[in-house]
Design an enzyme around this catalytic site. Sequence first.
Site, PDB file in Angstrom:
ATOM      1  N   PHE A 114       0.837  -1.200   0.000  1.00  0.00           N
ATOM      2  CA  PHE A 114       0.000   0.000   0.000  1.00  0.00           C
ATOM      3  C   PHE A 114       0.876   1.256   0.000  1.00  0.00           C
ATOM      4  O   PHE A 114       0.608   2.220  -0.732  1.00  0.00           O
ATOM      5  CB  PHE A 114      -0.915  -0.020   1.235  1.00  0.00           C
ATOM      6  CG  PHE A 114      -2.132   0.847   1.109  1.00  0.00           C
ATOM      7  CD1 PHE A 114      -2.028   2.236   1.043  1.00  0.00           C
ATOM      8  CD2 PHE A 114      -3.402   0.289   1.080  1.00  0.00           C
ATOM      9  CE1 PHE A 114      -3.152   3.034   0.941  1.00  0.00           C
ATOM     10  CE2 PHE A 114      -4.536   1.075   0.963  1.00  0.00           C
ATOM     11  CZ  PHE A 114      -4.409   2.460   0.896  1.00  0.00           C
ATOM     12  N   PHE A 115       1.944   1.247   0.809  1.00  0.00           N
ATOM     13  CA  PHE A 115       2.843   2.401   0.836  1.00  0.00           C
ATOM     14  C   PHE A 115       3.529   2.586  -0.519  1.00  0.00           C
ATOM     15  O   PHE A 115       3.697   3.720  -0.992  1.00  0.00           O
ATOM     16  CB  PHE A 115       3.886   2.230   1.936  1.00  0.00           C
ATOM     17  CG  PHE A 115       3.391   2.574   3.319  1.00  0.00           C
ATOM     18  CD1 PHE A 115       3.137   3.884   3.685  1.00  0.00           C
ATOM     19  CD2 PHE A 115       3.203   1.576   4.262  1.00  0.00           C
ATOM     20  CE1 PHE A 115       2.688   4.213   4.960  1.00  0.00           C
ATOM     21  CE2 PHE A 115       2.757   1.883   5.542  1.00  0.00           C
ATOM     22  CZ  PHE A 115       2.503   3.203   5.896  1.00  0.00           C
TER      23      PHE A 115
ATOM     24  N   PHE B   2      -7.329   6.982   3.238  1.00  0.00           N
ATOM     25  CA  PHE B   2      -6.599   6.341   4.326  1.00  0.00           C
ATOM     26  C   PHE B   2      -7.020   4.884   4.475  1.00  0.00           C
ATOM     27  O   PHE B   2      -6.390   4.118   5.186  1.00  0.00           O
ATOM     28  CB  PHE B   2      -6.822   7.085   5.645  1.00  0.00           C
ATOM     29  CG  PHE B   2      -5.829   6.686   6.710  1.00  0.00           C
ATOM     30  CD1 PHE B   2      -4.564   7.247   6.730  1.00  0.00           C
ATOM     31  CD2 PHE B   2      -6.152   5.749   7.671  1.00  0.00           C
ATOM     32  CE1 PHE B   2      -3.628   6.865   7.691  1.00  0.00           C
ATOM     33  CE2 PHE B   2      -5.230   5.360   8.644  1.00  0.00           C
ATOM     34  CZ  PHE B   2      -3.962   5.926   8.650  1.00  0.00           C
TER      35      PHE B   2
ATOM     36  N   ARG C  93       9.996   7.810   6.616  1.00  0.00           N
ATOM     37  CA  ARG C  93       9.040   8.369   5.656  1.00  0.00           C
ATOM     38  C   ARG C  93       8.738   9.839   5.933  1.00  0.00           C
ATOM     39  O   ARG C  93       8.321  10.566   5.034  1.00  0.00           O
ATOM     40  CB  ARG C  93       7.762   7.542   5.687  1.00  0.00           C
ATOM     41  CG  ARG C  93       6.807   7.810   4.541  1.00  0.00           C
ATOM     42  CD  ARG C  93       5.650   6.824   4.546  1.00  0.00           C
ATOM     43  NE  ARG C  93       4.727   7.092   3.447  1.00  0.00           N
ATOM     44  CZ  ARG C  93       4.843   6.620   2.215  1.00  0.00           C
ATOM     45  NH1 ARG C  93       5.852   5.827   1.920  1.00  0.00           N
ATOM     46  NH2 ARG C  93       3.958   6.916   1.275  1.00  0.00           N
TER      47      ARG C  93
END
Length: 361
Positions: A95-96, A198, A338
């Site tokens: 997902f990231f 999200f 990140r």
Amino acid sequence: MPAFPQSTTPTHTTVAVPPALSLPVIETEFPRQLHPYWPRLQEKTRAWLLEKRLMPADKVAAYADGLCYTDLMAGYYIGAPDDVLQAIADYSAWFFVWDDRHDRDVIHRRPAAWRRLKQRLHAALDSPRDHLHHQDPLVAGFADSVVRLYSYLSRKWNARFARHFHAVIEAYDREFRNRASGIVPTVQDYLVLRRLTFAHWIWLDLLEPSAEYELPNAVLRNPVYRRAALLCQDFAAWYNDLCSLPKEIAGDEVHNLGISLIHHEGMSLTEAVKEVRRRIEEGIDEFLVVEQEVLRYADRLDDGSVQGAELADAVRACLFNMRNWFSSVYWFHHESGRYRVDSWDDRSTPPYVNNETAGEK
């Protein structure tokens, strides 16, 4: 304070939280948990990223552990069987990477590549086994994750997961179009969109295979259960916005609660940060109240029957991990590379992304 006070692993040490991002209530009222499988989880997800070619080998070696993606999931899905947690962690890492591809497609003005990827992900979600060997590693990796996640509960749960993730893909498409056009959503529009980008419902769906129990609709639609679920995810999304604000301003982002407050409510940066914090703190306080209501609801479900006891235990397990989302998200944002924008050579280009035109292949 140490991120994992009870842990002896040298990987996690005391983290200094900047005052503007410090939430003492999280540090005192939400002790951080860590799934005991975490060391293997980190190792195997790193290997999975390499195997699926989701990140170049040099970037996996240099950044994968420091990004702490597995830490986030190992702090949330406590009690999950090891294989379930592994599938969730690999999916989360995917997902990231997907989020980064989306960002690069916006930055490099690749709308055709984004549209192709969107269509392929929709198709892979509906028939993942047909996409396990897709030429785009992002599609193949997604298919692999979905096949594994679909193996734990019923077809009804799979259909719900698919419905929720189809909505996430479309929300990412709306975000792409907003960013390409420079449109900053109003605060209300943003809050609605944020629950989709999200992936609130996805992370909540995954509480169930972690608890090894598929919750009935009566529980999922119960007002207090649903409120607790949304509060934990809204906290995560809004705290992410608070921590991401410098990164997203540097990257000309338009999707951040702080940016919407600045653009549409006429707030200064300082005022917007204060308002986001206020909303976050109010949500934490409300969760602590609603949490007790959910526990009372679980007690009522435990009617003396075996079925009632199992259902009540599953609700308590899911609520426990909703609580864990607060601490896991909080510490993740202060440990993960990140969000260390000030250490990047180019504040608009994360060093861990593949900045090539992968989306055009």
